[in-house]
Design an enzyme around this catalytic site. Structure first.
Site, short mmCIF file in Angstrom:
data_model
loop_
_atom_site.label_atom_id
_atom_site.label_comp_id
_atom_site.label_asym_id
_atom_site.label_seq_id
_atom_site.Cartn_x
_atom_site.Cartn_y
_atom_site.Cartn_z
N HIS A 414 0.82 -1.22 0.00
CA HIS A 414 0.00 0.00 0.00
C HIS A 414 0.85 1.27 0.00
O HIS A 414 0.33 2.37 -0.21
CB HIS A 414 -0.94 0.00 1.21
CG HIS A 414 -2.30 0.55 0.91
ND1 HIS A 414 -2.49 1.61 0.04
CD2 HIS A 414 -3.53 0.21 1.35
CE1 HIS A 414 -3.79 1.89 -0.03
NE2 HIS A 414 -4.43 1.05 0.74
N ASP A 418 -2.12 1.93 -4.82
CA ASP A 418 -3.40 2.28 -4.20
C ASP A 418 -4.44 1.22 -4.52
O ASP A 418 -4.34 0.49 -5.51
CB ASP A 418 -3.89 3.64 -4.71
CG ASP A 418 -2.98 4.78 -4.26
OD1 ASP A 418 -2.35 4.64 -3.19
OD2 ASP A 418 -2.88 5.78 -4.99
#
Length: 442
Positions: A414, A418
């Site tokens: 992450h 995204d």
């Protein structure tokens, strides 16, 4: 007679140390020149160590699972050559060994009386003395009493039990003479059975236990590497996983047709088609095919797809790499998948075939389950996991039809990818798999 110290050579790639994963000799064995003596594991692969001389093994560096620095002594061999024939030791390696000896206790200090030679013993020591087994004297064996006579009262028989069992029975108010032992003496399990099944005439001994003994297994070799890599991945990477359902009915029909007309070409599984779809969509989503350097904070988006292929072996999970997967068709991919999987399972995969991946695919095949949350192969930023194909009824307009469905999982870093990017990427892969003719369109 002379002693030759075989030092762990530099096995390349900046490796500072290697782990002993197998000894093929022991102290006292005769070895010939070029005979395999040990298997050493680096971060990349297992390397076979061969003796440079002939002679008798007199000392070994340690046990399986120990780490040996490059340049340190691996084993000592007593040869028939003259003392001066042995090459002079590397001063730097000698320094390293002396430091190790000063800071590390020998095997004799840890396990006295083992009798196994260790690096650092005096040449004349010849190893610690072997402990001589002593046969148990009949005088020390308990005399076997006569068998109890029929009708003999239980309280008159001799009861064998440890002090802990006796103390527990006393606390519980249990007369040990009333407890049946499943063996030569009363144990805690017998007390548990007595409490569970009752006493007196209503008591009956339970069936023999089918439990196995606890088995300590040392975490070494490939299993240790997997543990370290997975722990580092979960510790450093904030994972998230996205799962999408894909209708592969048309793709499975195409695959069946291609296999029926494959000739001498390899049989196609689902994986080559998935790899083609992955590579076709990467140019639009370059953040998926990337590696993240934690120390410099730099993400490198790779133009080529070097696809890691997680492969289960007897030694553990290995990840051989399909180089330039973007330039291969389904038949070429099928052949390379078969070749690399066989090399990994037989331990013949080369170091360069087990490193340098930019993206990894992990598949459990028919055991794929409903969904998976795969762990990223650090320093990559994504890993893709197809799950098993199942047949279910689905709606197509007003009709209910039979369809072959497969869930596709992707785990991403992450910090780099995204959620929207991951979902969009999987949707692009899904479009190609559900319309498989697009896989072959330029």
């Amino acid at each position: 007679m002379a002693r030759f110290t075989f030092r762990l050579p530099d096995i390349g790639e900046g490796i500072a140390e290697a782990e002993i994963v197998a000894w093929h000799v022991k102290v006292g064995d005769r070895v010939e020149e070029d005979q395999q003596v040990a298997d050493m594991m680096t971060d990349k692969a297992t390397v076979e160590m061969e003796s440079p001389v002939s002679g008798t093994v007199v000392e070994l560096a340690g046990e399986v699972g120990d780490q040996v620095p490059i340049g340190s002594a691996l084993l000592v061999i007593e040869t028939d050559a003259a003392e001066e024939a042995a090459p002079p030791p590397d001063p730097k390696a000698e320094e390293v060994e002396e430091q190790i000896e000063a800071e590390t206790p020998g095997v004799e200090e840890i396990l006295p009386g083992t009798g196994r030679g260790t690096i650092g013993e005096a040449d004349g020591g010849g190893g610690a003395p072997q402990a001589t087994p002593v046969e148990e004297s009949p005088l020390h064996q308990p005399a076997a009493g006569p068998p109890p006579r029929a009708g003999e009262e239980l309280e008159h028989r001799h009861v064998l039990a440890s002090p802990a069992v006796r103390a527990r029975a006393r606390d519980l108010g249990i007369d040990l003479a009333q407890v049946k032992a499943d063996g030569d003496r009363i144990r805690h399990a017998d007390l548990d059975a007595y409490l569970r099944y009752g006493s007196g005439e209503g008591y009956h001994a339970p069936h023999a236990s089918h439990a196995r003994e606890d088995e300590p297994v040392k975490v070494i070799g490939m299993r240790r590497r997997i543990a370290e890599n997975m722990a580092a991945s979960k510790r450093h990477i904030p994972h998230f996983t996205y799962v999408e359902e894909i209708d592969v009915t048309a793709l499975e029909d195409m695959r069946a047709d291609l296999n029926a007309n494959r000739g001498n070409r390899p049989k196609l599984t689902m994986l080559p088609f998935l790899i083609v779809a992955i590579c076709r969509t990467i140019p639009v989503f370059p953040m998926i095919n990337a590696r993240y350097d934690d120390e410099t904070g730099v993400v490198t988006r790779h133009g080529r797809v070097h696809l890691g292929m997680a492969t289960q072996t007897d030694a553990g999970l290995m990840v051989p790499v399909i180089r330039d997967a973007q330039d291969r068709n389904v038949w070429q991919l099928a052949a390379e998948i078969t070749r690399l999987a066989e090399a990994a399972r037989t331990g013949k995969a080369k170091s360069e075939e087990l490193s340098g991946s930019t993206l990894t695919v992990t598949s459990l095949g028919p055991l794929g389950g409903i969904a998976t949350t795969p762990v990223i192969n650090r320093p990559e930023v994504a890993i893709i996991g197809p799950n098993k194909i199942v047949e279910r009824p689905v709606f197509r307009g007003d009709d209910i039809v039979r369809a072959k469905l497969m869930n596709l999982s992707i785990s991403c870093d992450h910090r780099v990818v995204d959620g929207w990017d991951a979902a969009s990427y999987v949707q692009a892969v899904k479009k190609l798999l559900e319309t498989p003719v697009l896989l072959f369109a330029e």
